[in-house]
Design a protein around this motif. Structure first.
Motif, PDB file in Angstrom:
ATOM      1  N   GLY A 142      34.480  19.543 -72.834  1.00 15.35           N
ATOM      2  CA  GLY A 142      35.682  20.249 -73.273  1.00 15.35           C
ATOM      3  C   GLY A 142      36.261  21.091 -72.153  1.00 15.35           C
ATOM      4  N   PHE A 143      35.393  21.810 -71.429  1.00 15.19           N
ATOM      5  CA  PHE A 143      35.849  22.599 -70.281  1.00 15.19           C
ATOM      6  C   PHE A 143      36.455  21.695 -69.209  1.00 15.19           C
ATOM      7  N   LEU A 144      35.825  20.560 -68.944  1.00 11.61           N
ATOM      8  CA  LEU A 144      36.351  19.636 -67.935  1.00 11.61           C
ATOM      9  C   LEU A 144      37.728  19.105 -68.331  1.00 11.61           C
ATOM     10  N   LEU A 145      37.891  18.785 -69.606  1.00 14.66           N
ATOM     11  CA  LEU A 145      39.190  18.313 -70.086  1.00 14.66           C
ATOM     12  C   LEU A 145      40.245  19.394 -69.921  1.00 14.66           C
ATOM     13  N   GLY A 146      39.892  20.629 -70.238  1.00  7.17           N
ATOM     14  CA  GLY A 146      40.835  21.730 -70.072  1.00  7.17           C
ATOM     15  C   GLY A 146      41.225  21.927 -68.624  1.00  7.17           C
ATOM     16  N   PHE A 147      40.248  21.858 -67.713  1.00  7.19           N
ATOM     17  CA  PHE A 147      40.525  21.998 -66.284  1.00  7.19           C
ATOM     18  C   PHE A 147      41.475  20.907 -65.808  1.00  7.19           C
ATOM     19  N   ALA A 148      41.197  19.659 -66.207  1.00 10.66           N
ATOM     20  CA  ALA A 148      42.047  18.540 -65.787  1.00 10.66           C
ATOM     21  C   ALA A 148      43.449  18.675 -66.367  1.00 10.66           C
ATOM     22  N   ASP A 149      43.562  19.145 -67.604  1.00 12.43           N
ATOM     23  CA  ASP A 149      44.869  19.274 -68.243  1.00 12.43           C
ATOM     24  C   ASP A 149      45.712  20.352 -67.577  1.00 12.43           C
ATOM     25  N   VAL A 150      45.082  21.456 -67.200  1.00 14.40           N
ATOM     26  CA  VAL A 150      45.814  22.520 -66.500  1.00 14.40           C
ATOM     27  C   VAL A 150      46.332  22.010 -65.165  1.00 14.40           C
ATOM     28  N   ARG A 151      45.500  21.284 -64.450  1.00 12.10           N
ATOM     29  CA  ARG A 151      45.930  20.713 -63.164  1.00 12.10           C
ATOM     30  C   ARG A 151      47.090  19.744 -63.363  1.00 12.10           C
ATOM     31  N   ALA A 152      47.015  18.925 -64.397  1.00 14.87           N
ATOM     32  CA  ALA A 152      48.088  17.967 -64.661  1.00 14.87           C
ATOM     33  C   ALA A 152      49.382  18.687 -65.029  1.00 14.87           C
ATOM     34  N   GLY A 153      49.266  19.770 -65.787  1.00 13.89           N
ATOM     35  CA  GLY A 153      50.458  20.520 -66.177  1.00 13.89           C
ATOM     36  C   GLY A 153      51.127  21.199 -65.007  1.00 13.89           C
ATOM     37  N   ASN A 154      50.347  21.594 -64.007  1.00 15.66           N
ATOM     38  CA  ASN A 154      50.904  22.269 -62.828  1.00 15.66           C
ATOM     39  C   ASN A 154      51.390  21.292 -61.768  1.00 15.66           C
ATOM     40  N   ARG A 155      51.066  20.019 -61.931  1.00 12.26           N
ATOM     41  CA  ARG A 155      51.433  19.016 -60.936  1.00 12.26           C
ATOM     42  C   ARG A 155      52.897  18.637 -61.101  1.00 12.26           C
ATOM     43  N   LYS A 156      53.670  18.682 -60.034  1.00 16.00           N
ATOM     44  CA  LYS A 156      55.099  18.372 -60.111  1.00 16.00           C
ATOM     45  C   LYS A 156      55.362  16.872 -60.149  1.00 16.00           C
ATOM     46  N   VAL A 157      54.571  16.110 -59.424  1.00 20.93           N
ATOM     47  CA  VAL A 157      54.759  14.661 -59.373  1.00 20.93           C
ATOM     48  C   VAL A 157      53.457  13.998 -59.779  1.00 20.93           C
ATOM     49  N   HIS A 158      53.546  13.041 -60.716  1.00 15.92           N
ATOM     50  CA  HIS A 158      52.373  12.336 -61.175  1.00 15.92           C
ATOM     51  C   HIS A 158      52.327  10.927 -60.590  1.00 15.92           C
ATOM     52  N   LYS A 159      51.122  10.462 -60.369  1.00 18.17           N
ATOM     53  CA  LYS A 159      50.916   9.123 -59.834  1.00 18.17           C
ATOM     54  C   LYS A 159      51.263   8.096 -60.915  1.00 18.17           C
ATOM     55  N   PRO A 160      52.113   7.109 -60.606  1.00 18.58           N
ATOM     56  CA  PRO A 160      52.367   6.058 -61.599  1.00 18.58           C
ATOM     57  C   PRO A 160      51.119   5.216 -61.815  1.00 18.58           C
ATOM     58  N   LEU A 161      51.040   4.584 -62.968  1.00 21.02           N
ATOM     59  CA  LEU A 161      49.853   3.797 -63.299  1.00 21.02           C
ATOM     60  C   LEU A 161      49.619   2.687 -62.282  1.00 21.02           C
ATOM     61  N   GLU A 162      50.707   2.172 -61.704  1.00 17.24           N
ATOM     62  CA  GLU A 162      50.597   1.106 -60.707  1.00 17.24           C
ATOM     63  C   GLU A 162      49.821   1.548 -59.478  1.00 17.24           C
ATOM     64  N   LYS A 163      49.810   2.859 -59.214  1.00 21.16           N
ATOM     65  CA  LYS A 163      49.128   3.394 -58.035  1.00 21.16           C
ATOM     66  C   LYS A 163      47.693   3.826 -58.317  1.00 21.16           C
ATOM     67  N   LEU A 164      47.227   3.621 -59.552  1.00 17.96           N
ATOM     68  CA  LEU A 164      45.856   4.008 -59.883  1.00 17.96           C
ATOM     69  C   LEU A 164      44.863   3.261 -59.007  1.00 17.96           C
ATOM     70  N   GLY A 165      45.101   1.963 -58.837  1.00 17.42           N
ATOM     71  CA  GLY A 165      44.248   1.152 -57.982  1.00 17.42           C
ATOM     72  C   GLY A 165      42.944   0.744 -58.640  1.00 17.42           C
ATOM     73  N   PHE A 166      42.289  -0.216 -58.029  1.00 13.34           N
ATOM     74  CA  PHE A 166      41.034  -0.727 -58.570  1.00 13.34           C
ATOM     75  C   PHE A 166      39.943   0.346 -58.552  1.00 13.34           C
ATOM     76  N   LYS A 167      39.881   1.132 -57.479  1.00 12.37           N
ATOM     77  CA  LYS A 167      38.857   2.170 -57.381  1.00 12.37           C
ATOM     78  C   LYS A 167      39.049   3.226 -58.466  1.00 12.37           C
ATOM     79  N   GLY A 168      40.303   3.602 -58.691  1.00 13.47           N
ATOM     80  CA  GLY A 168      40.576   4.581 -59.729  1.00 13.47           C
ATOM     81  C   GLY A 168      40.196   4.065 -61.102  1.00 13.47           C
TER      82      GLY A 168
END
Length: 277
Positions: A133-159
């Motif tokens: 739950g804490f990890l999800l909250g940390f990731a969500d806060v980072r995502a909310g503060n991020r101005k540009v998000h990576k498109p799904l096409e750029k996730l890549g095989f490693k991701g």
């Protein structure tokens, strides 16, 4: 099981399978906390079938497009004109999902006895519910503060494989398959919507594998089958899962993950208080 228990457990399975709050935990806890009878293999098969049909129906267009594009990567079917240097993204996405499912399959096959014997306790569920739950909250806060998000096409095989490895960890009750895969997706730079959609698509082969394994166990067992309970459980799981996916994707960008983080922390610490208090 009573009819009330069937209704509650089927709705729990349908609602929690795709919310980041752990369906396995919510199905284990009633028997451990309330003393309910174990639902049995047949019921487990029924609710897995219901949730699988729901996610496949909801993403039927994406699955159709991905299937055609995937066949094109094999030079089969209507998309066979694609060349190796210009494979449609949907074909790549299909391969990513197939390969990302392998870790969960291997971990489930090799570690199922360890999980069933030692990791299904209420204490383990409480701890994993809090930690992830804490990890999800940390990731969500980072995502909310991020101005540009990576498109799904750029996730890549490693991701995709990193998310697949995370899905394997989710076999531990309390982790939440959807929660941990969305968490890694957000940490890799995806938007909330794309992290959720990839998680839901990745769930299809995972739920199919789990349902197939349970079906095999049911065939080999001598357990009596209550067909009325199976029909009711499957139907309710299907309806609740479909509604859950639909409204979760609508509300996700408005509310983010924080309501689920708060719920997980309340549930986890509440369980610890109940067990250790």
């Amino acid at each position: 099981m009573t009819t009330l228990e069937i209704i509650i457990l089927a709705l729990l399975q349908g609602l929690t399978e795709f919310l980041p709050i752990s369906s396995s935990a919510h199905l284990i806890l009633p028997s451990q906390i309330l003393g309910w009878q174990d639902q049995g293999l047949a019921f487990d098969v029924a609710v897995h079938v219901g949730t699988l049909l729901a996610v496949m129906l909801y993403f039927r267009k994406e699955l159709g497009t991905m299937s055609v594009a995937w066949l094109g990567t094999l030079n089969i079917g209507p998309a066979k004109s694609n060349t190796d240097s210009h494979i449609k993204f949907e074909g790549k996405l299909a391969w990513w999902i197939l390969f990302a499912t392998v870790p969960a399959g291997l971990f489930g096959l090799l570690g199922k006895d360890l999980i069933e014997e030692h990791l299904r306790s209420a204490l383990i569920i409480a701890l994993t519910t809090i930690l992830f739950g804490f990890l999800l909250g940390f990731a969500d806060v980072r995502a909310g503060n991020r101005k540009v998000h990576k498109p799904l096409e750029k996730l890549g095989f490693k991701g995709a494989m990193l998310i697949g490895l995370a899905q394997a960890i989710a076999l531990i009750p309390g982790t939440s398959r959807s929660g941990i895969t969305m968490t890694i997706g957000l940490m890799l730079g995806l938007s909330r919507d794309n992290a959720a959609r990839f998680s839901f698509l990745l769930s299809i082969p995972a739920i199919a594998m789990a349902g197939s394994y349970l079906t095999l166990k049911l065939i080999l067992s001598t357990e009596d089958v209550d067909w009325q309970a199976i029909a009711l459980g499957s139907f309710l799981a299907f309806i609740s899962a479909y509604a859950c996916i639909h409204y979760f994707l609508i509300l996700l960008n408005k509310l983010g993950m924080m309501p689920f983080v708060i719920y997980r922390l309340i549930l986890g610490f509440g369980l610890l208080w109940f067990l250790l208090g």
